[in-house]
Design an enzyme around this catalytic site. Structure first.
Site, PDB file in Angstrom:
ATOM      1  N   LEU A   1       6.742   7.794  27.516  1.00 60.46           N
ATOM      2  CA  LEU A   1       6.742   7.082  26.238  1.00 60.46           C
ATOM      3  C   LEU A   1       5.345   6.850  25.663  1.00 60.46           C
ATOM      4  O   LEU A   1       4.390   6.628  26.405  1.00 60.46           O
ATOM      5  CB  LEU A   1       7.444   5.735  26.413  1.00 60.46           C
ATOM      6  CG  LEU A   1       8.890   5.797  26.916  1.00 60.46           C
ATOM      7  CD1 LEU A   1       9.458   4.390  27.040  1.00 60.46           C
ATOM      8  CD2 LEU A   1       9.773   6.654  26.015  1.00 60.46           C
TER       9      LEU A   1
ATOM     10  N   HIS B   1       7.624   6.687  20.291  1.00 63.24           N
ATOM     11  CA  HIS B   1       8.911   6.253  20.839  1.00 63.24           C
ATOM     12  C   HIS B   1       9.101   4.741  20.658  1.00 63.24           C
ATOM     13  O   HIS B   1      10.189   4.274  20.325  1.00 63.24           O
ATOM     14  CB  HIS B   1       8.987   6.531  22.348  1.00 63.24           C
ATOM     15  CG  HIS B   1       8.816   7.964  22.737  1.00 63.24           C
ATOM     16  ND1 HIS B   1       7.726   8.412  23.437  1.00 63.24           N
ATOM     17  CD2 HIS B   1       9.613   9.048  22.544  1.00 63.24           C
ATOM     18  CE1 HIS B   1       7.852   9.705  23.674  1.00 63.24           C
ATOM     19  NE2 HIS B   1       8.977  10.132  23.133  1.00 63.24           N
TER      20      HIS B   1
ATOM     21  N   GLY C   1      12.598  10.189  15.203  1.00 59.26           N
ATOM     22  CA  GLY C   1      11.291  10.298  14.560  1.00 59.26           C
ATOM     23  C   GLY C   1      11.217  11.501  13.626  1.00 59.26           C
ATOM     24  O   GLY C   1      11.738  12.578  13.937  1.00 59.26           O
ATOM     25  N   GLN C   2      10.527  11.316  12.487  1.00 59.87           N
ATOM     26  CA  GLN C   2      10.351  12.427  11.543  1.00 59.87           C
ATOM     27  C   GLN C   2       9.358  13.456  12.056  1.00 59.87           C
ATOM     28  O   GLN C   2       9.176  14.489  11.447  1.00 59.87           O
ATOM     29  CB  GLN C   2       9.881  11.901  10.175  1.00 59.87           C
ATOM     30  CG  GLN C   2      10.992  11.284   9.328  1.00 59.87           C
ATOM     31  CD  GLN C   2      11.957  12.307   8.748  1.00 59.87           C
ATOM     32  OE1 GLN C   2      11.998  13.458   9.162  1.00 59.87           O
ATOM     33  NE2 GLN C   2      12.760  11.887   7.794  1.00 59.87           N
TER      34      GLN C   2
ATOM     35  N   MET D   1       1.347  11.680  17.563  1.00 60.72           N
ATOM     36  CA  MET D   1       1.599  11.376  18.980  1.00 60.72           C
ATOM     37  C   MET D   1       2.705  12.268  19.518  1.00 60.72           C
ATOM     38  O   MET D   1       3.693  12.538  18.837  1.00 60.72           O
ATOM     39  CB  MET D   1       1.977   9.905  19.130  1.00 60.72           C
ATOM     40  CG  MET D   1       0.813   9.014  18.881  1.00 60.72           C
ATOM     41  SD  MET D   1       1.135   7.366  19.492  1.00 60.72           S
ATOM     42  CE  MET D   1      -0.396   6.585  19.014  1.00 60.72           C
ATOM     43  N   SER D   2       2.499  12.730  20.746  1.00 62.44           N
ATOM     44  CA  SER D   2       3.479  13.577  21.413  1.00 62.44           C
ATOM     45  C   SER D   2       3.255  13.463  22.911  1.00 62.44           C
ATOM     46  O   SER D   2       2.111  13.364  23.366  1.00 62.44           O
ATOM     47  CB  SER D   2       3.284  15.037  20.985  1.00 62.44           C
ATOM     48  OG  SER D   2       3.893  15.912  21.910  1.00 62.44           O
TER      49      SER D   2
HETATM   50  N1  LIG Z   1       4.542  10.598  16.889  1.00 72.64           N
HETATM   51  C1  LIG Z   1       5.806  10.245  16.733  1.00 72.64           C
HETATM   52  N2  LIG Z   1       6.158   9.434  15.732  1.00 72.64           N
HETATM   53  C2  LIG Z   1       7.457   9.062  15.539  1.00 72.64           C
HETATM   54  N3  LIG Z   1       8.462   9.473  16.331  1.00 72.64           N
HETATM   55  C3  LIG Z   1       8.169  10.280  17.343  1.00 72.64           C
HETATM   56  C4  LIG Z   1       6.827  10.703  17.610  1.00 72.64           C
HETATM   57  N4  LIG Z   1       6.842  11.516  18.701  1.00 72.64           N
HETATM   58  C5  LIG Z   1       8.121  11.593  19.097  1.00 72.64           C
HETATM   59  N5  LIG Z   1       8.922  10.857  18.297  1.00 72.64           N
HETATM   60  C6  LIG Z   1      10.370  10.734  18.354  1.00 72.64           C
HETATM   61  O1  LIG Z   1      10.784  10.244  19.601  1.00 72.64           O
HETATM   62  C7  LIG Z   1      12.059  10.787  19.926  1.00 72.64           C
HETATM   63  C8  LIG Z   1      11.993  11.389  21.298  1.00 72.64           C
HETATM   64  O2  LIG Z   1      11.096  12.477  21.265  1.00 72.64           O
HETATM   65  P1  LIG Z   1      10.495  13.153  22.548  1.00 72.64           P
HETATM   66  O3  LIG Z   1      10.842  12.357  23.748  1.00 72.64           O
HETATM   67  O4  LIG Z   1      10.780  14.593  22.517  1.00 72.64           O
HETATM   68  O5  LIG Z   1       8.944  12.881  22.339  1.00 72.64           O
HETATM   69  P2  LIG Z   1       7.793  13.800  21.908  1.00 72.64           P
HETATM   70  O6  LIG Z   1       6.550  13.054  22.124  1.00 72.64           O
HETATM   71  O7  LIG Z   1       8.154  14.341  20.553  1.00 72.64           O
HETATM   72  O8  LIG Z   1       7.811  14.932  22.905  1.00 72.64           O
HETATM   73  P3  LIG Z   1       7.284  16.371  22.650  1.00 72.64           P
HETATM   74  O9  LIG Z   1       6.315  16.322  21.502  1.00 72.64           O
HETATM   75  O10 LIG Z   1       6.675  16.647  23.936  1.00 72.64           O
HETATM   76  O11 LIG Z   1       8.541  17.117  22.302  1.00 72.64           O
HETATM   77  C9  LIG Z   1      12.370  11.828  18.856  1.00 72.64           C
HETATM   78  O12 LIG Z   1      13.227  11.236  17.882  1.00 72.64           O
HETATM   79  C10 LIG Z   1      11.010  12.112  18.278  1.00 72.64           C
HETATM   80  O13 LIG Z   1      11.036  12.555  16.943  1.00 72.64           O
END
Ligand SMILES: Nc1ncnc2c1ncn2[C@@H]1O[C@H](COP(=O)(O)OP(=O)(O)OP(=O)(O)O)[C@@H](O)[C@H]1O
Ligand SMILES: CC(C)(CO)[C@@H](O)C(=O)[O-]
Ligand code: BAL
Length: 286
Positions: free
Chosen positions: A37, A41, A151-152, A188-189
């Protein structure tokens, strides 16, 4: 009030808690995730807490949505840390099933959405959105949320899930939430941890190019030229390998010559830096 969090790993136990919440007339908000997270998230969890009585976050790295050469095995995982972060963001139930709990037998059922899955990430990750639609359907069946927060950053995923919910009359409202960025603009990712310092520095070109695209859009630059200029800008980075840069109407993801006022446009990209594939986008209108 002290926020307590209960971690649940079986479908049967999750159903007991959902039944009790429903009996008490509570509204349920769900935040589906793959864990590791970050603030992105947590912003979804906080939005859920503001709007719903009970917040369920799922953490499940779903093998169905990964291709054979993708990072399912090495996807970052840290459940202890996630539990504490989720608790502090107001999550009541953390649903963390094992793969054997979600898929005890080979899956013979597949949920597939057409059209909006046929380009962008759907094209570069064949089968990805079938995996997403199938697991989200299953999670919705287990948790039966009134609201589900997405998330968008994964804008195509929002389009796919919204289409699926509408087509199948699923009794849940999808709530899209804004992209959360690092102070320097990087979206963020969970996958950002894979980046070397050099790759991370170069990856700032993504948010920079999207900002620039927004300015070009308002100036009336043709969408095709915006795409070409962005490709040129990102290609200046020696470590960047572009998978796609597209400018489309949103959420139906149809190519248009020029936007009409009020029409939503998405500028979406996927770019690899070394082994790390990053996505980012901007949704706006003129
Ligand atoms: N930077 C962000 N801002 C808003 N929502 C986010 C962001 N990163 C992820 N989310 C949302 O969180 C939820 C879970 O996403 P996930 O667990 O795949 O995370 P992630 O960081 O996007 O992972 P990855 O980029 O490695 O795929 C999804 O609805 C995703 O759009
Ligand atoms: C929605 C989701 C949790 C389904 O596995 C995943 O695609 C994600 O984290 O965005
Ligand atoms: N956030 C999308 C999940 C994936 O990359 O598989």
């Amino acid at each position: 009030m002290i926020q307590t969090l209960e971690q649940i790993s079986t479908i049967a136990e999750m159903r007991v808690h959902i039944k009790e919440a429903r009996r008490q007339g509570k509204t349920i908000g769900m935040v589906p995730t793959m864990g590791y997270l970050h603030e992105g998230h947590l912003s979804l969890a906080r939005a859920a807490k503001e709007n719903c009585d009970v917040v369920v976050m799922s953490i499940f790295v779903n093998p169905l949505q990964f291709g054979p050469n993708e990072d399912f095995e090495r996807y970052p995982r840290d459940i202890e840390r996630d539990r504490e972060l989720a608790r502090s963001a107001g999550v009541d139930f953390l649903f963390t099933p094992e793969v054997s709990e979600m898929y005890p037998k080979p899956m013979l059922t597949n949920v597939s959405v057409s059209h909006v899955t046929e380009l962008l990430c759907g094209k570069s990750r064949p089968g990805h959105f079938d995996g997403v639609a199938t697991v989200v359907t299953k999670l919705f069946q287990i948790v039966q949320p009134d609201y589900a927060f997405f998330g968008q950053k994964d804008a195509q995923q929002v389009a796919v899930v919204s289409q699926m919910v509408a087509d199948l009359s699923m009794p849940v409202q999808i709530v899209p939430c804004p992209i959360v960025r690092e102070a320097d603009g990087l979206a963020m990712s969970s996958r950002n941890v894979y980046l070397t310092p050099e790759e991370r520095e170069e990856a700032l070109v993504l948010s920079r190019s999207l900002k620039q695209a927004e300015a070009w859009l308002y100036e009336g630059v043709a969408l095709r030229d915006i795409q070409e200029r962005m490709i040129a800008m990102i290609s200046e980075m020696p470590l960047a390998a572009i998978e796609y840069v597209e400018v489309l109407r949103y959420p139906d993801l149809v190519p248009v010559e020029q936007p009409t006022p009020g029409e939503s446009i998405i500028v979406a990209l996927a770019v690899r830096f070394g082994k790390t594939r990053l996505i980012d986008n901007l949704i706006t209108s003129i």
